[in-house]
Design a protein around this motif. Structure first.
Motif, mmCIF file in Angstrom:
data_model
loop_
_atom_site.group_PDB
_atom_site.id
_atom_site.type_symbol
_atom_site.label_atom_id
_atom_site.label_comp_id
_atom_site.label_asym_id
_atom_site.label_seq_id
_atom_site.Cartn_x
_atom_site.Cartn_y
_atom_site.Cartn_z
ATOM 1 N N GLN A 192 0.842 -1.184 0.000
ATOM 2 C CA GLN A 192 0.000 0.000 0.000
ATOM 3 C C GLN A 192 0.886 1.245 0.000
ATOM 4 O OE1 GLN A 192 -3.182 -0.402 -0.218
ATOM 5 N NE2 GLN A 192 -4.085 1.602 0.195
ATOM 6 N N VAL A 193 0.526 2.197 -0.819
ATOM 7 C CA VAL A 193 1.256 3.460 -0.905
ATOM 8 C C VAL A 193 0.303 4.585 -0.570
ATOM 9 C CG1 VAL A 193 2.535 5.023 -2.400
ATOM 10 C CG2 VAL A 193 2.814 2.539 -2.654
ATOM 11 N N GLN A 194 0.693 5.416 0.376
ATOM 12 C CA GLN A 194 -0.097 6.603 0.686
ATOM 13 C C GLN A 194 0.515 7.813 -0.004
ATOM 14 O OE1 GLN A 194 0.496 4.402 3.613
ATOM 15 N NE2 GLN A 194 -1.474 3.597 2.953
ATOM 16 N N LEU A 195 -0.347 8.632 -0.546
ATOM 17 C CA LEU A 195 0.067 9.862 -1.221
ATOM 18 C C LEU A 195 -0.666 11.026 -0.578
ATOM 19 C CD1 LEU A 195 -0.299 8.557 -4.888
ATOM 20 C CD2 LEU A 195 1.812 8.713 -3.569
ATOM 21 N N LEU A 247 1.965 4.802 -9.934
ATOM 22 C CA LEU A 247 1.750 3.555 -10.673
ATOM 23 C C LEU A 247 2.904 2.609 -10.368
ATOM 24 C CD1 LEU A 247 0.064 2.060 -12.867
ATOM 25 C CD2 LEU A 247 1.645 3.036 -14.543
ATOM 26 N N LEU A 248 2.566 1.471 -9.762
ATOM 27 C CA LEU A 248 3.592 0.509 -9.382
ATOM 28 C C LEU A 248 3.302 -0.847 -10.021
ATOM 29 C CD1 LEU A 248 2.914 2.366 -6.667
ATOM 30 C CD2 LEU A 248 4.702 0.922 -5.720
ATOM 31 N N ARG A 249 4.362 -1.548 -10.317
ATOM 32 C CA ARG A 249 4.215 -2.908 -10.817
ATOM 33 C C ARG A 249 4.313 -3.857 -9.623
ATOM 34 N NH1 ARG A 249 4.267 -5.543 -15.654
ATOM 35 N NH2 ARG A 249 5.086 -7.677 -15.669
ATOM 36 N N ARG A 250 3.277 -4.640 -9.433
ATOM 37 C CA ARG A 250 3.208 -5.571 -8.313
ATOM 38 C C ARG A 250 2.736 -6.928 -8.819
ATOM 39 N NH1 ARG A 250 5.834 -2.439 -5.968
ATOM 40 N NH2 ARG A 250 5.434 -1.315 -4.018
ATOM 41 N N SER A 251 3.545 -7.941 -8.583
ATOM 42 C CA SER A 251 3.182 -9.321 -8.932
ATOM 43 C C SER A 251 2.709 -9.438 -10.377
ATOM 44 C CB SER A 251 2.079 -9.839 -7.988
ATOM 45 O OG SER A 251 2.506 -9.783 -6.649
ATOM 46 N N TYR A 258 0.061 -3.925 -12.858
ATOM 47 C CA TYR A 258 0.258 -2.545 -12.436
ATOM 48 C C TYR A 258 -0.882 -2.129 -11.518
ATOM 49 C CZ TYR A 258 4.099 -1.882 -15.687
ATOM 50 O OH TYR A 258 5.301 -1.975 -16.327
ATOM 51 N N VAL A 259 -0.523 -1.411 -10.462
ATOM 52 C CA VAL A 259 -1.497 -0.966 -9.471
ATOM 53 C C VAL A 259 -1.410 0.550 -9.362
ATOM 54 C CG1 VAL A 259 -2.262 -1.129 -7.078
ATOM 55 C CG2 VAL A 259 -1.231 -3.122 -8.195
ATOM 56 N N ASN A 260 -2.567 1.199 -9.345
ATOM 57 C CA ASN A 260 -2.651 2.651 -9.210
ATOM 58 C C ASN A 260 -2.997 3.037 -7.783
ATOM 59 O OD1 ASN A 260 -2.357 4.426 -11.604
ATOM 60 N ND2 ASN A 260 -3.770 2.945 -12.495
ATOM 61 N N THR A 267 10.864 3.126 -6.113
ATOM 62 C CA THR A 267 10.094 1.883 -6.264
ATOM 63 C C THR A 267 8.800 2.097 -7.035
ATOM 64 O OG1 THR A 267 8.831 2.145 -4.214
ATOM 65 C CG2 THR A 267 11.013 1.107 -4.053
ATOM 66 N N ILE A 268 8.509 3.346 -7.356
ATOM 67 C CA ILE A 268 7.278 3.686 -8.068
ATOM 68 C C ILE A 268 7.612 3.883 -9.538
ATOM 69 C CG2 ILE A 268 5.394 5.338 -8.284
ATOM 70 C CD1 ILE A 268 5.797 5.988 -5.299
ATOM 71 N N ASN A 269 6.982 3.127 -10.401
ATOM 72 C CA ASN A 269 7.320 3.175 -11.820
ATOM 73 C C ASN A 269 7.064 4.560 -12.419
ATOM 74 O OD1 ASN A 269 6.467 0.231 -11.168
ATOM 75 N ND2 ASN A 269 7.793 0.073 -12.939
ATOM 76 N N VAL A 270 5.895 5.096 -12.135
ATOM 77 C CA VAL A 270 5.535 6.411 -12.661
ATOM 78 C C VAL A 270 4.754 7.168 -11.597
ATOM 79 C CG1 VAL A 270 4.427 7.725 -14.506
ATOM 80 C CG2 VAL A 270 5.306 5.427 -14.982
#
Length: 119
Positions: free
Chosen positions: A1-4, A98-102, A105-107, A30-33
């Motif tokens: 989980q990423v908090q912004l 935007l992260l790549r997980r497993s 991609y997860v937003n 660690t965050i792609n974009v």
């Protein structure tokens, strides 16, 4: 989980400037974009600008030359410098990660910050 967490929105007169900041709860390497989107009343959310984890930037055509996206890797923040603001820039601005997980991609989204430009 990423908090912004976004900050820096507010009311500004046409022609003025604002700087938005987005703090991530994890290393931005660690965050792609990371990007900024905005949504005006009655309109769809649209991309404003983005920056990759290697520093490549991308801007929507209407923002080129007026907006600048940057990052501070030590503070895990991404900023959006907005100049020559116009009434059409009035919107809620959202930070996105935007992260790549497993293999997928997860937003992640921030809560948004209101920018109002008065003419």
């Amino acid at each position: 989980q990423v908090q912004l967490v976004e900050s820096g929105g507010g009311l500004v007169q046409a022609g003025g400037s604002l700087r938005l900041s987005c703090a991530a709860s994890t290393s931005i390497f660690t965050i792609n974009v990371m990007g900024w989107y905005r949504q005006a009343p009655g309109k769809q959310r649209e991309l404003v600008a983005s920056i990759t984890n290697i520093g490549n930037t991308n801007y929507a055509d209407s923002m080129k030359g007026r907006f600048t996206i940057s990052r501070d890797t030590a503070k895990n923040t991404v900023a959006l410098e907005m100049n020559s603001l116009q009434s059409e820039d009035t919107a809620v601005y959202y930070c996105n990660a935007l992260l790549r997980r497993s293999g997928t991609y997860v937003n992640y989204w921030g809560q948004g910050t209101q920018v109002t430009v008065s003419s």
